[in-house]
Design an enzyme around this catalytic site. Structure first.
Site, PDB file in Angstrom:
ATOM      1  N   GLY A 689      54.809 134.306 210.444  1.00  0.00           N
ATOM      2  CA  GLY A 689      53.647 134.097 211.302  1.00  0.00           C
ATOM      3  C   GLY A 689      52.343 134.198 210.540  1.00  0.00           C
ATOM      4  N   GLU A 692      48.044 136.384 213.604  1.00  0.00           N
ATOM      5  CA  GLU A 692      47.511 137.743 213.736  1.00  0.00           C
ATOM      6  C   GLU A 692      47.137 138.332 212.381  1.00  0.00           C
ATOM      7  OE1 GLU A 692      50.515 139.711 216.082  1.00  0.00           O
ATOM      8  OE2 GLU A 692      49.767 138.809 217.923  1.00  0.00           O
TER       9      GLU A 692
END
Length: 732
Positions: A689, A692
């Protein structure tokens, strides 16, 4: 498909489509208004009515009288739903507060009634006629006041200790013991929480704004006490969530209850001023960090404890989790403390845990580096670790923090930084540079997809994965195109429907990696079906230019579907590679600020993020995610704060007129660099990912730059003028 071995070479490695900077597939739909959001399904059903929520005017206590007669008799009103007449309700697995309160009130602006009318205006006017009397009870609303009494960790989250922190701390050559605070924050997504519900006999369809379709479906069914298969959730477009739409909220439940009571389709939207108190927020923290080093600057002792608050049954803000993994050190202590507060529910907000924890940790690292006489970049590099500090036999699958810091320092011109604060001037501005590490764990979860191939060679992908503005449509289409050897325009992606296979959903920066891995698994099955139908060996064949090729033989893949569309379905299921290897993402964040010598006004002048997060599936959409996160980091450092009325127990600045977020004028030049990085331990996509990671550490880099510019060390976020003015240097 079971993913329990490191990914070898596979079709994704061709990078003909995956890894390329394609424009967002959904872009034209959104810019022309053809993308329907939850409140905009005007043509989906006829005869729609409107619901308006009545919310509690106290934070804690009891409803002593709830008179709905005037509202029921108001023009256009079809029904008024309350806890008394809604019928028996259960509670979903993921909700802390009750979504329809009464007679007990658990937090301010908890929904206590829904007025349904022919028009929105009639519903709103009638809602004002609902007469409510309360018995207010004293509550706990101030984390600082409650902190001294909270001395033990939550039962299910005990303290973690490695080595002997106390002994190492007592003998450390250099020490830092400091306390940092972060405030309550609101998600403030562009699209408000909204839903439309319609019943067909005993079956319910809900169009809603949710990040997690399956969670919404199952929790709504449990709350209504009906089978999950009788609930359909549709959410193809989400206008941002940042964690606030992970869970079932009151708009969805009350739309369903209102539609059942009125025997009409019903729309319910939470007005902007209601959202911060009615939904969830990032909880405030008080964090103590103690770091000890030897004479050379190597960490010998590190402790991080964090206090946060929540409603009974709530979870703590896990602000210490990155400290368990980010830096070396033989003697360690981390612990969480959870106070009972009667404020609205605290829960996930973009990078829960690390976002708040890095705000504290990465200032503390700068402070101890200065005490040890080391450059803050070099201090971080000196204390790097390639293994889990609590388990030296468990290495990181990939860890490029040093490369992030070295690359960023060179690109940003870190060598020009004056290590002595308040020495660089540009007219009336004091100028400084700051750095922080970025860290966010890589989370994996099962994710499913269904793939169709028709006789025209078109590939259709279906999964309940959502696109919350992140580019899910595009990277999923890229994955299918790469796997099946077709151009991107031959792929159609359908998302956000509970009739599709269950995905991991959007949250925790797991969405891109897991959803594309699920599509990969389904496409492996489709390749096998195509090969079988056309007499090829799927293990030897190549899929390219719309054809299947093996040796000198080839055939269009469309021929495999001449007798009917081929349809396959699969789910990626992860083994224990995440147990064998610590999987994380890393960044180096660099910031330059200017601080007005007279007023203390802070202007962020330059920002750079260097990220290592596995294979980047689409550098264009990934960059968009990172610069959005960097912008959010500016808000966390300088602006964002839910002000708590500690007498009455509510967030005072609960709309966008008072809750400050960055605007275009606040944003400087932002540069993003992605290191060449693939992680075969993570998934067949070798991705991780990114959304974030781009936030974690940014606020601390800004705080460190302010210190370098002014010599003012502020440990309480946000860093507003009142915290800077008295600490500014006197400059002639």
């Amino acid at each position: 498909m079971k993913f329990d071995k490191p990914a070898g070479e596979n079709p994704i490695d061709q990078l003909k489509v995956v890894g390329q900077p394609h424009n967002r597939i959904d872009g034209p739909f959104k810019t022309t208004g053809r993308a329907h959001y939850a409140y905009e399904w005007h043509d989906a059903v006829d005869n729609v009515a409107y619901g308006y929520i009545v919310s509690a005017a106290i934070a804690k206590g009891q409803i002593t009288e709830l008179d709905i007669r005037a509202a029921e008799n108001a023009p256009g009103v079809l029904s008024v739903v309350t806890a008394d007449n809604a019928g028996p309700l259960g509670k979903g697995d993921k909700n802390i507060a009750t979504l329809l309160g009464g007679p007990t009130i658990e937090h301010y602006q908890q929904a206590i009634a829904l007025v349904v009318a022919e028009t929105f205006e009639q519903a709103r006017a009638a809602a004002a006629l609902v007469h409510v009397q309360y018995s207010r009870e004293p509550g706990a609303y101030d984390l600082a006041d409650e902190k001294p009494a909270v001395t033990s960790p939550p039962e299910d989250q005990p303290d973690k200790n490695v080595g002997d922190f106390d002994a190492a701390w007592s003998t450390a050559a250099v020490k830092l013991d400091a306390t940092y605070t972060t405030p309550d924050q609101s998600h403030m997504a562009m699209e408000p929480h909204a839903s439309m519900a319609v019943w067909d006999d005993d079956k319910l369809t809900v169009w809603t704004s949710t990040q997690m379709v399956n969670w919404c479906q199952t929790d709504l069914a449990k709350t209504l006490q009906i089978p999950a298969e009788k609930v359909r959730v549709i959410a193809p477009y989400i206008g941002g969530g940042f964690g606030s739409k992970l869970f079932l909220r009151s708009d969805t439940l009350l739309a369903a209850l209102g539609a059942r009571a009125a025997k009409r389709p019903v729309k319910v939207m939470l007005p902007r001023p209601v959202i911060p108190n009615n939904t969830t927020h990032r909880p405030a923290t008080i964090q103590q960090l103690r770091i000890g080093t030897d004479q050379s600057g190597k960490i010998t002792a590190i402790a991080h404890e964090s206090w946060s608050g929540n409603l009974p049954g709530g979870i703590p803000e896990t602000a210490v989790q990155q400290t368990e993994l980010l830096y070396a050190g033989a003697n360690r202590h981390t612990g969480l403390r959870l106070a009972k507060l009667d404020l609205p529910e605290g829960n996930a907000m973009r990078a829960p845990g690390e976002a708040a924890g890095m705000l504290a940790l990465e200032i503390a690292i700068d402070e101890i580096a200065e005490k040890a006489g080391l450059d803050p970049v070099e201090f971080r590099i000196l204390n790097d670790t390639q293994v889990d500090p609590a388990n030296p036999d468990r290495p990181f699958s990939r860890r490029q923090l040093i490369e992030c810091l070295r690359t960023g320092a060179e690109r940003f011109g870190w060598q020009r930084r004056n290590a002595t604060p308040a020495q660089v001037r540009d007219g009336r501005w004091l100028v400084g540079m700051g750095v922080a590490a970025g860290f966010r764990n890589n989370i994996v979860a099962p994710s499913g997809a269904r793939v169709h191939l028709d006789a025209t060679g078109k590939v259709v992908v279906e999964t309940d994965m959502t696109d919350i503005g992140t580019g899910s449509y595009t990277i999923i289409a890229q994955t299918a195109a790469e796997m099946m050897g077709v151009p991107l325009e031959k792929v159609e992606v359908r998302l956000g429907d509970s009739t599709f296979p269950v995905s991991a959903g959007s949250g925790g920066q797991w969405g891109a990696n897991t959803s594309t891995a699920g599509v990969y698994a389904a496409c492996v099955k489709l390749r096998e079906a195509v090969a079988s139908n056309l007499g090829f060996d799927a293990n030897l064949a190549q899929f390219t230019d719309g054809k299947i090729i093996s040796g000198t033989r080839s055939a269009p893949i469309s021929e495999a579907a001449v007798n009917g569309t081929l349809t396959v379905e699969d789910t990626i299921e992860f083994g224990d590679l995440d147990k064998q290897y610590q999987q994380s993402t890393f960044a180096g964040h660099f910031v330059e600020v200017g601080v007005d010598i007279a007023t203390g006004e802070v202007r962020v002048r330059r920002m750079l993020a260097v990220c290592a997060a596995g294979r980047i599936l689409n550098p264009q959409t990934a960059r968009s995610q990172v610069i959005g996160a960097m912008t959010m980091g500016i808000g966390a450092a300088l602006m964002e704060e839910l002000a708590v009325d500690t007498r009455l127990g509510y967030f005072v600045n609960h709309d966008m007129a008072q809750y400050e977020v960055p605007v275009h004028a606040d944003i400087p030049e932002q540069e993003v660099i992605f290191l060449d990085d693939t992680d075969p331990m993570s998934s067949p996509m070798k991705a991780k990912g990114i959304a974030e990671l781009g936030l974690c550490g940014v606020g601390a880099a800004i705080a460190n730059a302010i210190y370098n510019a002014t010599g003012a060390r502020v440990r309480d976020y946000p860093i507003k003028l009142d915290k800077l003015l008295s600490a500014l240097p006197v400059v002639e």
